[in-house]
Design a protein around this motif. Sequence first.
Motif, short mmCIF file in Angstrom:
data_model
loop_
_atom_site.label_atom_id
_atom_site.label_comp_id
_atom_site.label_asym_id
_atom_site.label_seq_id
_atom_site.Cartn_x
_atom_site.Cartn_y
_atom_site.Cartn_z
N ALA A 1 -37.05 -12.39 7.29
CA ALA A 1 -36.61 -11.30 8.17
C ALA A 1 -35.20 -11.54 8.70
O ALA A 1 -34.33 -10.67 8.61
CB ALA A 1 -37.60 -11.14 9.33
N SER A 2 -34.96 -12.71 9.26
CA SER A 2 -33.66 -12.99 9.88
C SER A 2 -32.65 -13.56 8.90
O SER A 2 -31.44 -13.48 9.13
CB SER A 2 -33.84 -13.97 11.03
OG SER A 2 -34.26 -15.24 10.55
N GLY A 3 -33.15 -14.15 7.81
CA GLY A 3 -32.25 -14.80 6.85
C GLY A 3 -31.80 -16.18 7.28
O GLY A 3 -31.05 -16.84 6.56
N LEU A 4 -32.26 -16.63 8.45
CA LEU A 4 -31.87 -17.94 8.95
C LEU A 4 -32.88 -19.00 8.51
O LEU A 4 -34.06 -18.71 8.35
CB LEU A 4 -31.77 -17.92 10.48
CG LEU A 4 -30.82 -16.87 11.08
CD1 LEU A 4 -30.80 -17.00 12.59
CD2 LEU A 4 -29.41 -17.01 10.51
N CYS A 5 -32.40 -20.22 8.32
CA CYS A 5 -33.33 -21.28 7.93
C CYS A 5 -33.58 -22.23 9.10
O CYS A 5 -32.76 -22.36 10.01
CB CYS A 5 -32.79 -22.05 6.72
SG CYS A 5 -31.20 -22.84 6.95
N ARG A 6 -34.73 -22.85 9.07
CA ARG A 6 -35.09 -23.82 10.10
C ARG A 6 -35.68 -25.05 9.41
O ARG A 6 -36.14 -24.98 8.27
CB ARG A 6 -36.11 -23.22 11.08
CG ARG A 6 -37.43 -22.84 10.44
CD ARG A 6 -38.30 -22.06 11.43
NE ARG A 6 -39.60 -21.73 10.83
CZ ARG A 6 -40.70 -22.45 10.98
NH1 ARG A 6 -40.67 -23.54 11.74
NH2 ARG A 6 -41.84 -22.09 10.40
N ALA A 7 -35.65 -26.16 10.12
CA ALA A 7 -36.19 -27.41 9.59
C ALA A 7 -37.67 -27.49 9.93
O ALA A 7 -38.05 -27.42 11.10
CB ALA A 7 -35.44 -28.59 10.18
N VAL A 8 -38.51 -27.63 8.91
CA VAL A 8 -39.96 -27.69 9.10
C VAL A 8 -40.44 -29.12 8.83
O VAL A 8 -40.12 -29.69 7.78
CB VAL A 8 -40.67 -26.71 8.14
CG1 VAL A 8 -42.18 -26.75 8.36
CG2 VAL A 8 -40.13 -25.30 8.32
N PRO A 9 -41.18 -29.72 9.77
CA PRO A 9 -41.63 -31.10 9.58
C PRO A 9 -42.53 -31.25 8.35
O PRO A 9 -43.44 -30.45 8.13
CB PRO A 9 -42.41 -31.41 10.87
CG PRO A 9 -41.97 -30.38 11.86
CD PRO A 9 -41.62 -29.16 11.06
N ALA A 10 -42.27 -32.28 7.55
CA ALA A 10 -43.15 -32.62 6.44
C ALA A 10 -43.96 -33.86 6.78
O ALA A 10 -45.17 -33.90 6.56
CB ALA A 10 -42.33 -32.87 5.17
N VAL A 11 -43.29 -34.87 7.35
CA VAL A 11 -44.01 -36.08 7.76
C VAL A 11 -43.19 -36.79 8.84
O VAL A 11 -41.97 -36.84 8.78
CB VAL A 11 -44.24 -37.02 6.54
CG1 VAL A 11 -42.94 -37.38 5.85
CG2 VAL A 11 -44.98 -38.28 6.95
N ARG A 12 -43.91 -37.27 9.85
CA ARG A 12 -43.28 -38.03 10.94
C ARG A 12 -43.86 -39.43 10.98
O ARG A 12 -45.07 -39.62 10.76
CB ARG A 12 -43.52 -37.34 12.29
CG ARG A 12 -42.66 -36.10 12.53
CD ARG A 12 -42.70 -35.70 14.01
NE ARG A 12 -41.77 -34.64 14.32
CZ ARG A 12 -42.11 -33.36 14.44
NH1 ARG A 12 -43.37 -33.01 14.27
NH2 ARG A 12 -41.21 -32.46 14.74
N PHE A 13 -43.01 -40.39 11.30
CA PHE A 13 -43.44 -41.78 11.41
C PHE A 13 -43.23 -42.22 12.85
O PHE A 13 -42.10 -42.43 13.29
CB PHE A 13 -42.63 -42.66 10.45
CG PHE A 13 -42.69 -42.17 9.03
CD1 PHE A 13 -43.78 -42.48 8.22
CD2 PHE A 13 -41.68 -41.37 8.50
CE1 PHE A 13 -43.85 -42.01 6.91
CE2 PHE A 13 -41.74 -40.90 7.20
CZ PHE A 13 -42.84 -41.22 6.41
N THR A 14 -44.33 -42.29 13.58
CA THR A 14 -44.25 -42.60 15.01
C THR A 14 -44.47 -44.07 15.31
O THR A 14 -44.38 -44.48 16.46
CB THR A 14 -45.29 -41.77 15.78
OG1 THR A 14 -46.60 -42.04 15.25
CG2 THR A 14 -45.00 -40.28 15.64
N GLY A 15 -44.77 -44.86 14.30
CA GLY A 15 -45.02 -46.27 14.49
C GLY A 15 -45.67 -46.84 13.24
O GLY A 15 -45.68 -46.21 12.18
N PRO A 16 -46.21 -48.04 13.34
CA PRO A 16 -46.80 -48.68 12.16
C PRO A 16 -48.09 -48.04 11.67
O PRO A 16 -48.55 -48.33 10.56
CB PRO A 16 -47.05 -50.12 12.63
CG PRO A 16 -47.17 -50.01 14.12
CD PRO A 16 -46.25 -48.91 14.53
N GLY A 17 -48.68 -47.16 12.47
CA GLY A 17 -49.92 -46.51 12.06
C GLY A 17 -49.69 -45.43 11.02
O GLY A 17 -48.60 -45.29 10.45
N ASP A 18 -50.74 -44.66 10.76
CA ASP A 18 -50.65 -43.60 9.75
C ASP A 18 -49.60 -42.57 10.13
O ASP A 18 -49.50 -42.18 11.31
CB ASP A 18 -52.00 -42.91 9.58
CG ASP A 18 -53.03 -43.82 8.94
OD1 ASP A 18 -52.61 -44.79 8.28
OD2 ASP A 18 -54.23 -43.57 9.13
N PRO A 19 -48.81 -42.10 9.16
CA PRO A 19 -47.83 -41.06 9.47
C PRO A 19 -48.51 -39.75 9.83
O PRO A 19 -49.65 -39.50 9.47
CB PRO A 19 -47.04 -40.94 8.17
CG PRO A 19 -47.93 -41.47 7.11
CD PRO A 19 -48.76 -42.52 7.76
#
Length: 386
Positions: free
Chosen positions: A354-372
């Motif tokens: 609709a707007s033609g603008l792009c945004r960054a969408v999270p795929a994976v985050r690493f918050t520490g040694p545990g599971d992403p």
Amino acid sequence: MTAAEGVGVPLAEVRAVLGRAGAAAGPVEVAAALRGLGALVSEGTVRETVAALRRESAGAGPLEPYLALRGVTDVLVNGHRQVFLDRGAGLEPVEGVFADEEEVRRLAVRLAAAVGRRLDEGAPFVDARLPSGTRVHAVLGVLTDVGTCLSLRVPARRPMTLAEWVAGGSMHPRAAELLTRVVRSRAAFMVSGGTGSGKTTLLASLLGMVEAEHRIVIVEDSRELAPAHPHVVRLEARAANAEGAGAVPMAVLVRQALRMRPDRLVVGEVRGAELTDLLTALNTGHQGGCGTLHANSAADVPARLEALAALGGLPRAALHAQAAAALDVLVHIGRLSDGTRWVAELHLLERDEASGLCRAVPAVRFTGPGDPVLGPAAARLDGLLR
């Protein structure tokens, strides 16, 4: 404190005596200067004074030992009273490096002169790369409240592997696996992060995994990237000379790089109008291109791209269309609360119809040694890298 100063003779006085006589800082000349100044001369006094004088006139002077320390990436000087090191875990203060403001200013002027640059009241700041590869930025005390300031960025002595990033606690094993796939799939990517977060170091690690038969052409404002790869050509931008001529900006170099048959086009740090040329290249068949970008998070990258595109005269709508088509993956690196560098997240760009603008969408985050933590774009990332 040097041996000369230990017996009541400031090093500056020894230097002045040698200067007036036009003498070198050799043992015989230094011994004579010390005697002339009324100092008690011993073999140890002469040896240490000679070493101090030579240290002051070569390399980075009194900062040279700190630049040589293992793991040091930055040495920062805020006037003669404050010196800090960064070894990857935040800034550490160092005491007693400089005696006074004049010593810091003298070092800054000498470092600038070593690369043919002027540093005085008429040109009170300079940004340059020393012959050793160390990047130096200097600002004289006329512009600061603490005196002459120096910022020295030490190039990596050798590129780190992703395994070393993981072993050093700066990367999750799953992040290393995904980044390896990003490089091997020839996806176009951008590494974002703040100043000193490790963007260039991470990019060098990733470029070291590029196929040996691929030609890498790197464009940088100041040469820092030195990936462990057999076929690398590095182009460095050039500032104007004292007459204001001879400048070669990044945007020009990116266009020249495209004529050099790159398999991978790399812009060491995207910071201006060269963004438009890079996006054009990535949209016209140059796969696997990459670079670094200053941003506080991967989510902030589209806004940062807008600001840089404006410098190149690229309209907002055109920038979003170009970026969405050109950039496959955004990799963000930051620092943990203890100062440790950490590869934090991977995002994909998604364009709103609709707007033609792009945004960054999270795929994976690493918050520490545990599971992403998987994000909405996780499945799309997996498909992209397959």
